[in-house]
Design a protein around this motif. Structure first.
Motif, PDB file in Angstrom:
ATOM      1  N   ALA A 197       0.820  -1.224   0.000  1.00 13.72           N
ATOM      2  CA  ALA A 197       0.000   0.000   0.000  1.00 13.72           C
ATOM      3  C   ALA A 197       0.848   1.266   0.000  1.00 13.72           C
ATOM      4  CB  ALA A 197      -0.955  -0.005   1.193  1.00 13.72           C
ATOM      5  N   ASN A 198       1.949   1.235  -0.772  1.00 10.94           N
ATOM      6  CA  ASN A 198       2.863   2.376  -0.908  1.00 10.94           C
ATOM      7  C   ASN A 198       3.603   2.735   0.369  1.00 10.94           C
ATOM      8  OD1 ASN A 198       3.121   3.126  -3.561  1.00 10.94           O
ATOM      9  ND2 ASN A 198       1.376   4.514  -3.536  1.00 10.94           N
ATOM     10  N   ALA A 199       3.508   1.889   1.403  1.00 15.00           N
ATOM     11  CA  ALA A 199       4.272   2.140   2.627  1.00 15.00           C
ATOM     12  C   ALA A 199       5.749   1.847   2.368  1.00 15.00           C
ATOM     13  CB  ALA A 199       3.750   1.270   3.762  1.00 15.00           C
ATOM     14  N   ASP A 200       6.610   2.388   3.202  1.00 17.64           N
ATOM     15  CA  ASP A 200       8.039   2.122   3.102  1.00 17.64           C
ATOM     16  C   ASP A 200       8.245   0.606   3.167  1.00 17.64           C
ATOM     17  OD1 ASP A 200      10.760   1.734   3.526  1.00 17.64           O
ATOM     18  OD2 ASP A 200      10.958   3.426   4.888  1.00 17.64           O
ATOM     19  N   PRO A 201       8.815  -0.010   2.116  1.00 16.09           N
ATOM     20  CA  PRO A 201       8.939  -1.466   2.097  1.00 16.09           C
ATOM     21  C   PRO A 201      10.141  -2.010   2.863  1.00 16.09           C
ATOM     22  CG  PRO A 201       9.805  -0.592   0.070  1.00 16.09           C
ATOM     23  CD  PRO A 201       9.281   0.590   0.854  1.00 16.09           C
ATOM     24  N   LEU A 202      11.079  -1.143   3.241  1.00 13.84           N
ATOM     25  CA  LEU A 202      12.322  -1.617   3.846  1.00 13.84           C
ATOM     26  C   LEU A 202      12.034  -2.379   5.137  1.00 13.84           C
ATOM     27  CD1 LEU A 202      14.737   1.403   3.295  1.00 13.84           C
ATOM     28  CD2 LEU A 202      14.269  -0.546   1.799  1.00 13.84           C
TER      29      LEU A 202
END
Length: 194
Positions: free
Chosen positions: A135-140
């Motif tokens: 959902a476009n959140a920071d994937p790291l």
């Protein structure tokens, strides 16, 4: 004829998301060299280092498939507490692949020698993967599994810009890149980009 020329001109202006000029692609079959499996990773690392010292070469890397080669590796992933059996494109690359292809990092880091078969599996994803599954959140730091194999977990260490893979007209696919440095077995064939 005018319509063909206009279509061709429009395609020439499409941003592929990677360097599509001044790239040499070389296919390598290592089997005739009879390099012992335990030494293959060091051999390939040394080969890339030597290639990078050639005058005019700014970067070199290894990949399983290149864009527009009409070859791919695809599969399904499960997102913990999220979508299951999601279809993605996989790519196996070496450190410096994104630098060589001029695919920009938007977050995180590239693969390096510390990403080895004994360390937790790492992955780099593209923007479309992040948008669709996180959902476009920071994937790291987020994780996902090879579908149906919850013990085969990958942790995201980087996100790169979307790029085209099959054609210039496509909508980018959710893509996952894993590292040759974490491969469990020897590879007798690979493709170098220089």
């Amino acid at each position: 004829a005018l319509l063909f020329v206009r279509t061709f001109q429009n395609l020439m202006l499409v941003d592929a998301g990677f360097q599509d000029d001044h790239i040499l692609v070389a296919d390598f079959d290592y089997s005739p060299l009879k390099v012992p499996p335990a030494s293959q990773m060091a051999f390939k690392r040394d080969l890339l280092t030597r290639i990078q010292t050639i005058p005019g070469v700014s970067s070199a890397a290894e990949t399983l498939f290149t864009p527009f080669s009409h070859a791919s590796w695809d599969g399904d992933v499960d997102i913990p507490n999220g979508p299951q059996r999601q279809h993605v494109l996989f790519g196996r690359v070496s450190p410096a692949y994104f630098q060589t292809m001029e695919i920009p990092f938007l977050l995180g880091r590239d693969f390096n020698s510390s990403d080895n078969p004994e360390s937790p599996r790492k992955a780099i994803v593209n923007q479309t993967f992040t948008r669709m599954f996180f959902a476009n959140a920071d994937p790291l730091g987020k994780t996902f599994h090879d579908a149906g194999q919850p013990d085969k977990t990958f942790q995201v260490i980087g996100m790169v810009r979307d790029s085209k893979y099959f054609s210039l007209r496509e909508t980018p696919y959710p893509s996952v890149y894993v590292s040759f440095t974490q491969a469990n077995g020897p590879a007798e064939y690979s493709r170098l980009v220089i």
